[in-house]
Scaffold this motif. Sequence first.
Motif, PDB file in Angstrom:
ATOM      1  N   TYR A  81     -45.092 -18.604  60.368  1.00 45.19           N
ATOM      2  CA  TYR A  81     -46.484 -18.940  60.060  1.00 45.19           C
ATOM      3  C   TYR A  81     -46.607 -20.452  59.896  1.00 45.19           C
ATOM      4  O   TYR A  81     -45.647 -21.157  59.594  1.00 45.19           O
ATOM      5  CB  TYR A  81     -46.967 -18.234  58.802  1.00 45.19           C
ATOM      6  CG  TYR A  81     -46.082 -18.397  57.593  1.00 45.19           C
ATOM      7  CD1 TYR A  81     -46.308 -19.418  56.671  1.00 45.19           C
ATOM      8  CD2 TYR A  81     -45.016 -17.525  57.367  1.00 45.19           C
ATOM      9  CE1 TYR A  81     -45.497 -19.575  55.554  1.00 45.19           C
ATOM     10  CE2 TYR A  81     -44.198 -17.678  56.260  1.00 45.19           C
ATOM     11  CZ  TYR A  81     -44.444 -18.699  55.360  1.00 45.19           C
ATOM     12  OH  TYR A  81     -43.627 -18.846  54.266  1.00 45.19           O
ATOM     13  N   ALA A  82     -47.827 -20.949  60.139  1.00 44.23           N
ATOM     14  CA  ALA A  82     -48.136 -22.365  59.998  1.00 44.23           C
ATOM     15  C   ALA A  82     -49.546 -22.489  59.465  1.00 44.23           C
ATOM     16  O   ALA A  82     -50.449 -21.776  59.923  1.00 44.23           O
ATOM     17  CB  ALA A  82     -48.004 -23.087  61.337  1.00 44.23           C
ATOM     18  N   THR A  83     -49.751 -23.370  58.485  1.00 44.24           N
ATOM     19  CA  THR A  83     -51.017 -23.438  57.760  1.00 44.24           C
ATOM     20  C   THR A  83     -51.653 -24.807  57.872  1.00 44.24           C
ATOM     21  O   THR A  83     -50.971 -25.825  57.761  1.00 44.24           O
ATOM     22  CB  THR A  83     -50.791 -23.100  56.273  1.00 44.24           C
ATOM     23  OG1 THR A  83     -50.190 -21.815  56.180  1.00 44.24           O
ATOM     24  CG2 THR A  83     -52.107 -23.100  55.503  1.00 44.24           C
ATOM     25  N   MET A  84     -52.979 -24.808  58.070  1.00 43.83           N
ATOM     26  CA  MET A  84     -53.764 -26.026  57.996  1.00 43.83           C
ATOM     27  C   MET A  84     -54.678 -25.929  56.776  1.00 43.83           C
ATOM     28  O   MET A  84     -55.450 -24.975  56.639  1.00 43.83           O
ATOM     29  CB  MET A  84     -54.617 -26.228  59.242  1.00 43.83           C
ATOM     30  CG  MET A  84     -55.487 -27.479  59.163  1.00 43.83           C
ATOM     31  SD  MET A  84     -56.402 -27.801  60.690  1.00 43.83           S
ATOM     32  CE  MET A  84     -57.505 -26.381  60.707  1.00 43.83           C
ATOM     33  N   LEU A  85     -54.588 -26.906  55.872  1.00 39.01           N
ATOM     34  CA  LEU A  85     -55.434 -26.989  54.696  1.00 39.01           C
ATOM     35  C   LEU A  85     -56.512 -28.033  54.932  1.00 39.01           C
ATOM     36  O   LEU A  85     -56.273 -29.061  55.568  1.00 39.01           O
ATOM     37  CB  LEU A  85     -54.603 -27.359  53.472  1.00 39.01           C
ATOM     38  CG  LEU A  85     -53.474 -26.385  53.129  1.00 39.01           C
ATOM     39  CD1 LEU A  85     -52.483 -27.031  52.176  1.00 39.01           C
ATOM     40  CD2 LEU A  85     -54.024 -25.106  52.534  1.00 39.01           C
ATOM     41  N   PHE A  86     -57.706 -27.798  54.425  1.00 43.76           N
ATOM     42  CA  PHE A  86     -58.800 -28.737  54.626  1.00 43.76           C
ATOM     43  C   PHE A  86     -59.785 -28.609  53.468  1.00 43.76           C
ATOM     44  O   PHE A  86     -59.653 -27.731  52.604  1.00 43.76           O
ATOM     45  CB  PHE A  86     -59.504 -28.474  55.971  1.00 43.76           C
ATOM     46  CG  PHE A  86     -60.011 -27.069  56.140  1.00 43.76           C
ATOM     47  CD1 PHE A  86     -61.288 -26.717  55.726  1.00 43.76           C
ATOM     48  CD2 PHE A  86     -59.204 -26.094  56.704  1.00 43.76           C
ATOM     49  CE1 PHE A  86     -61.755 -25.418  55.880  1.00 43.76           C
ATOM     50  CE2 PHE A  86     -59.659 -24.793  56.868  1.00 43.76           C
ATOM     51  CZ  PHE A  86     -60.933 -24.453  56.453  1.00 43.76           C
ATOM     52  N   GLY A  87     -60.778 -29.497  53.452  1.00 44.95           N
ATOM     53  CA  GLY A  87     -61.822 -29.410  52.436  1.00 44.95           C
ATOM     54  C   GLY A  87     -61.280 -29.574  51.040  1.00 44.95           C
ATOM     55  O   GLY A  87     -60.486 -30.470  50.755  1.00 44.95           O
ATOM     56  N   ASP A  88     -61.664 -28.672  50.130  1.00 46.00           N
ATOM     57  CA  ASP A  88     -61.341 -28.819  48.712  1.00 46.00           C
ATOM     58  C   ASP A  88     -60.068 -28.084  48.296  1.00 46.00           C
ATOM     59  O   ASP A  88     -59.876 -27.787  47.125  1.00 46.00           O
ATOM     60  CB  ASP A  88     -62.514 -28.356  47.845  1.00 46.00           C
ATOM     61  CG  ASP A  88     -62.920 -26.904  48.106  1.00 46.00           C
ATOM     62  OD1 ASP A  88     -62.194 -26.206  48.850  1.00 46.00           O
ATOM     63  OD2 ASP A  88     -63.959 -26.472  47.590  1.00 46.00           O
ATOM     64  N   SER A  89     -59.191 -27.785  49.244  1.00 48.91           N
ATOM     65  CA  SER A  89     -57.897 -27.224  48.872  1.00 48.91           C
ATOM     66  C   SER A  89     -57.167 -28.183  47.941  1.00 48.91           C
ATOM     67  O   SER A  89     -57.199 -29.396  48.152  1.00 48.91           O
ATOM     68  CB  SER A  89     -57.042 -26.992  50.120  1.00 48.91           C
ATOM     69  OG  SER A  89     -55.697 -26.796  49.766  1.00 48.91           O
ATOM     70  N   PRO A  90     -56.496 -27.673  46.907  1.00 45.83           N
ATOM     71  CA  PRO A  90     -55.737 -28.550  46.009  1.00 45.83           C
ATOM     72  C   PRO A  90     -54.687 -29.391  46.731  1.00 45.83           C
ATOM     73  O   PRO A  90     -54.280 -30.434  46.230  1.00 45.83           O
ATOM     74  CB  PRO A  90     -55.085 -27.567  45.031  1.00 45.83           C
ATOM     75  CG  PRO A  90     -55.984 -26.385  45.023  1.00 45.83           C
ATOM     76  CD  PRO A  90     -56.492 -26.271  46.432  1.00 45.83           C
ATOM     77  N   GLU A  91     -54.239 -28.950  47.912  1.00 41.87           N
ATOM     78  CA  GLU A  91     -53.231 -29.709  48.652  1.00 41.87           C
ATOM     79  C   GLU A  91     -53.821 -30.495  49.815  1.00 41.87           C
ATOM     80  O   GLU A  91     -53.110 -31.174  50.538  1.00 41.87           O
ATOM     81  CB  GLU A  91     -52.161 -28.768  49.206  1.00 41.87           C
ATOM     82  CG  GLU A  91     -51.341 -28.092  48.137  1.00 41.87           C
ATOM     83  CD  GLU A  91     -50.098 -27.436  48.710  1.00 41.87           C
ATOM     84  OE1 GLU A  91     -49.783 -27.688  49.886  1.00 41.87           O
ATOM     85  OE2 GLU A  91     -49.457 -26.680  47.987  1.00 41.87           O
ATOM     86  N   SER A  92     -55.131 -30.400  50.024  1.00 44.29           N
ATOM     87  CA  SER A  92     -55.741 -31.021  51.184  1.00 44.29           C
ATOM     88  C   SER A  92     -55.862 -32.525  51.016  1.00 44.29           C
ATOM     89  O   SER A  92     -55.992 -33.045  49.904  1.00 44.29           O
ATOM     90  CB  SER A  92     -57.129 -30.428  51.428  1.00 44.29           C
ATOM     91  OG  SER A  92     -57.788 -31.108  52.468  1.00 44.29           O
ATOM     92  N   LEU A  93     -55.858 -33.230  52.152  1.00 42.24           N
ATOM     93  CA  LEU A  93     -56.045 -34.674  52.145  1.00 42.24           C
ATOM     94  C   LEU A  93     -57.464 -35.047  52.545  1.00 42.24           C
ATOM     95  O   LEU A  93     -57.738 -36.193  52.877  1.00 42.24           O
ATOM     96  CB  LEU A  93     -55.044 -35.330  53.108  1.00 42.24           C
ATOM     97  CG  LEU A  93     -53.577 -35.101  52.776  1.00 42.24           C
ATOM     98  CD1 LEU A  93     -52.690 -35.783  53.815  1.00 42.24           C
ATOM     99  CD2 LEU A  93     -53.248 -35.617  51.380  1.00 42.24           C
ATOM    100  N   ASP A  94     -58.383 -34.094  52.540  1.00 45.53           N
ATOM    101  CA  ASP A  94     -59.772 -34.356  52.896  1.00 45.53           C
ATOM    102  C   ASP A  94     -60.423 -35.210  51.813  1.00 45.53           C
ATOM    103  O   ASP A  94     -60.688 -34.743  50.709  1.00 45.53           O
ATOM    104  CB  ASP A  94     -60.524 -33.026  53.045  1.00 45.53           C
ATOM    105  CG  ASP A  94     -61.982 -33.207  53.445  1.00 45.53           C
ATOM    106  OD1 ASP A  94     -62.462 -34.353  53.453  1.00 45.53           O
ATOM    107  OD2 ASP A  94     -62.628 -32.194  53.744  1.00 45.53           O
ATOM    108  N   SER A  95     -60.688 -36.467  52.128  1.00 41.78           N
ATOM    109  CA  SER A  95     -61.234 -37.380  51.121  1.00 41.78           C
ATOM    110  C   SER A  95     -62.652 -37.003  50.715  1.00 41.78           C
ATOM    111  O   SER A  95     -63.119 -37.397  49.652  1.00 41.78           O
ATOM    112  CB  SER A  95     -61.221 -38.820  51.647  1.00 41.78           C
ATOM    113  OG  SER A  95     -61.981 -38.928  52.837  1.00 41.78           O
ATOM    114  N   ASN A  96     -63.344 -36.208  51.553  1.00 43.42           N
ATOM    115  CA  ASN A  96     -64.697 -35.776  51.199  1.00 43.42           C
ATOM    116  C   ASN A  96     -64.690 -34.598  50.241  1.00 43.42           C
ATOM    117  O   ASN A  96     -65.721 -34.254  49.681  1.00 43.42           O
ATOM    118  CB  ASN A  96     -65.471 -35.394  52.468  1.00 43.42           C
ATOM    119  CG  ASN A  96     -65.710 -36.578  53.374  1.00 43.42           C
ATOM    120  OD1 ASN A  96     -65.990 -37.682  52.897  1.00 43.42           O
ATOM    121  ND2 ASN A  96     -65.605 -36.367  54.673  1.00 43.42           N
TER     122      ASN A  96
END
Length: 299
Positions: A81-96
């Motif tokens: 498996y491979a995961t992409m995190l985005f938005g307000d995930s605690p591990e995400s790098l989404d600055s917005n």
Amino acid sequence: MRMKLPPILTFLFIVLAFCTHANGAIFHFEGFESGESVPGFSGSSYGSIYGNPSYSIQGAEKASGSYALMHRFEAGQNGSYATMLFGDSPESLDSNNSSYQDIYIQFKLRYSPGYDFSAGNNKIVIIGTQDDVRHDNVCCNPWVANYITLHAGNSGSSGYFNVEGNNKKAATGQWFPLSPNISGYSVSNRYTIETGRWYTMEIHISLNAGSQPTGVFEMWIDGQKISYYDQVLYRVPKEGDFGTNTAFGINFVMLSHYLNSGAPQDQAMYYDDIILSTSYIGERRPSSPLNLRLMLSRY
């Protein structure tokens, strides 16, 4: 040899890409056209394309462009498996820190000719919410607050598309069905999978508010809507060991290929043109600047 651009030019291309697509509601596109491991599915502790020999970006089979992602099973393997995190995930790098309550995800999917589905539920993709707590007291994936799983069920070696959800509201009763239910499809008339050809899959998730069953689930295959549910309880507020911190939105996509038992033979599945949007995607396609942004972002 691929040219490495100065940082200022990379930044300008990023700005151009976002401006070009701001009105189109598409906020992520991955066509694997770099021909290399991509940042989106290579930066999470919950599975990565990078360094995993089961994954390769190859050009023999693709839905468009020059490359697509292949996940190869050797006989006896249970998958990866491979995961992409985005938005307000605690591990995400989404600055917005975007909180996506309503999202559309489209991708191309292909099974190698003669793919044997008899190993059980062949996972395809998991989409859901990661919040700021663990959920060890209820199955499954303790880092996940709520999620839906698109998978291929099986009848012998044949497969069919199916979907289920998990809202983690209690130790039992947390699962709910989202099987194809319109356009003539039902649990007694499954959507049978053809191997050796590409499908265009699109999923729409609109999270419910609070503890009310106001969520929406829709799914299209090759432009035909085959699922519609409008009273979905994706999540319940956190109480004790169960439920979700509803301050978080949809913030991860996992390419999940777990099999209930080992693969019955050497075989493969392929992904291409993964698109995330806040509105229906259909036949829309991002143009080259957004592709270029993702190719350059790893330098």
